[in-house]
Design a protein around this motif. Structure first.
Motif, short mmCIF file in Angstrom:
data_model
loop_
_atom_site.label_atom_id
_atom_site.label_comp_id
_atom_site.label_asym_id
_atom_site.label_seq_id
_atom_site.Cartn_x
_atom_site.Cartn_y
_atom_site.Cartn_z
N MET A 65 1.27 -16.29 2.55
CA MET A 65 -0.05 -15.66 2.59
C MET A 65 -0.03 -14.25 1.99
O MET A 65 -1.05 -13.76 1.55
CB MET A 65 -0.57 -15.62 4.03
N THR A 66 1.13 -13.62 1.97
CA THR A 66 1.24 -12.29 1.37
C THR A 66 1.41 -12.38 -0.14
O THR A 66 0.80 -11.63 -0.89
CB THR A 66 2.44 -11.52 1.97
N ALA A 67 2.22 -13.31 -0.61
CA ALA A 67 2.60 -13.34 -2.02
C ALA A 67 1.61 -14.09 -2.91
O ALA A 67 1.39 -13.68 -4.05
CB ALA A 67 3.98 -13.97 -2.16
N PHE A 68 1.02 -15.16 -2.44
CA PHE A 68 0.28 -16.03 -3.35
C PHE A 68 -1.20 -15.72 -3.55
O PHE A 68 -1.68 -15.83 -4.66
CB PHE A 68 0.47 -17.49 -2.96
N PRO A 69 -1.98 -15.35 -2.56
CA PRO A 69 -3.41 -15.13 -2.83
C PRO A 69 -3.65 -13.80 -3.57
O PRO A 69 -3.92 -12.77 -2.96
CB PRO A 69 -4.07 -15.15 -1.46
N MET A 70 -3.55 -13.82 -4.89
CA MET A 70 -3.64 -12.59 -5.69
C MET A 70 -5.04 -12.00 -5.73
O MET A 70 -5.20 -10.80 -5.89
CB MET A 70 -3.18 -12.86 -7.13
N GLU A 71 -6.06 -12.82 -5.60
CA GLU A 71 -7.43 -12.31 -5.74
C GLU A 71 -8.09 -12.05 -4.39
O GLU A 71 -9.30 -11.94 -4.32
CB GLU A 71 -8.25 -13.30 -6.55
N SER A 72 -7.32 -11.91 -3.35
CA SER A 72 -7.89 -11.63 -2.03
C SER A 72 -8.19 -10.13 -1.90
O SER A 72 -7.62 -9.31 -2.63
CB SER A 72 -6.94 -12.09 -0.93
N PRO A 73 -9.05 -9.77 -0.97
CA PRO A 73 -9.36 -8.33 -0.78
C PRO A 73 -8.12 -7.53 -0.39
O PRO A 73 -7.19 -8.06 0.22
CB PRO A 73 -10.39 -8.34 0.35
N PHE A 74 -8.15 -6.26 -0.72
CA PHE A 74 -7.00 -5.40 -0.49
C PHE A 74 -6.64 -5.33 1.00
O PHE A 74 -5.47 -5.38 1.37
CB PHE A 74 -7.28 -4.00 -1.06
N LEU A 75 -7.64 -5.21 1.87
CA LEU A 75 -7.37 -5.12 3.31
C LEU A 75 -6.76 -6.42 3.84
O LEU A 75 -5.89 -6.37 4.72
CB LEU A 75 -8.65 -4.79 4.07
N ALA A 76 -7.17 -7.55 3.30
CA ALA A 76 -6.57 -8.82 3.73
C ALA A 76 -5.11 -8.88 3.30
O ALA A 76 -4.26 -9.37 4.06
CB ALA A 76 -7.35 -9.99 3.14
N ARG A 77 -4.81 -8.38 2.12
CA ARG A 77 -3.42 -8.35 1.66
C ARG A 77 -2.57 -7.42 2.51
O ARG A 77 -1.42 -7.74 2.84
CB ARG A 77 -3.36 -7.94 0.19
N ILE A 78 -3.13 -6.29 2.90
CA ILE A 78 -2.40 -5.35 3.78
C ILE A 78 -2.16 -6.01 5.14
O ILE A 78 -1.06 -5.88 5.72
CB ILE A 78 -3.18 -4.03 3.94
N ALA A 79 -3.16 -6.73 5.67
CA ALA A 79 -3.00 -7.41 6.96
C ALA A 79 -1.91 -8.49 6.86
O ALA A 79 -1.08 -8.62 7.77
CB ALA A 79 -4.32 -8.02 7.40
N CYS A 80 -1.89 -9.23 5.76
CA CYS A 80 -0.86 -10.25 5.58
C CYS A 80 0.52 -9.62 5.42
O CYS A 80 1.51 -10.16 5.93
CB CYS A 80 -1.18 -11.13 4.37
N LEU A 81 0.58 -8.48 4.75
CA LEU A 81 1.86 -7.78 4.62
C LEU A 81 2.36 -7.31 5.98
O LEU A 81 3.55 -7.42 6.29
CB LEU A 81 1.72 -6.61 3.66
#
Length: 95
Positions: A65-81
Motif C-alpha cells: 500500500m505504500t509502494a504501489f499506489p502512485m497517484e494517491s493523495p499525499f496524506l494517504a501515502r504518509i499514512a501508509c508509510l
C-alpha cells in the motif's frame, strides 16, 4: 436400586454439532496460514508462530500500500508509510 438416565436436549446437540462444524471450518481456513508459517520458518531458519506470520503479512500489505499506489493523495501515502514503519517495528520486536 434406582436407575437414572441423563437425556440431552436437542438444542444442546445442535450446539455441539455447530461447534464441531465451526472448528472444522476454522482448521481448514487456518491451513494456508500454517503452510505460510512453515515457509517463513524455513526461510528464516527458526520457528515462526501464527501470530508472527500475521505480523509479517501485515508488513507486506503495508509495503504494497505504500509502494504501489502512485497517484494517491499525499496524506494517504504518509499514512501508509507510517503504517509500514509501525508494522516493521512490531515485526522486529516479535521476531
Amino acid at each position: 436400586m434406582e436407575k437414572n438416565i441423563t437425556l440431552q436436549s436437542s438444542s444442546h446437540l445442535y450446539l455441539q454439532s455447530f461447534q464441531r462444524m465451526a472448528g472444522q471450518v476454522l482448521r481448514i481456513a487456518n491451513k494456508p496460514i500454517q503452510l505460510l508459517s512453515a515457509y517463513y520458518s524455513a526461510v528464516l531458519e527458526k520457528p515462526i508462530s501464527l501470530k508472527q506470520t500475521w505480523l509479517l503479512l501485515n508488513a507486506q500489505a503495508a509495503f504494497v500500500m505504500t509502494a504501489f499506489p502512485m497517484e494517491s493523495p499525499f496524506l494517504a501515502r504518509i499514512a501508509c508509510l507510517a503504517w509500514f514503519v509501525h508494522a516493521l517495528l512490531v515485526c522486529r520486536r516479535s521476531i
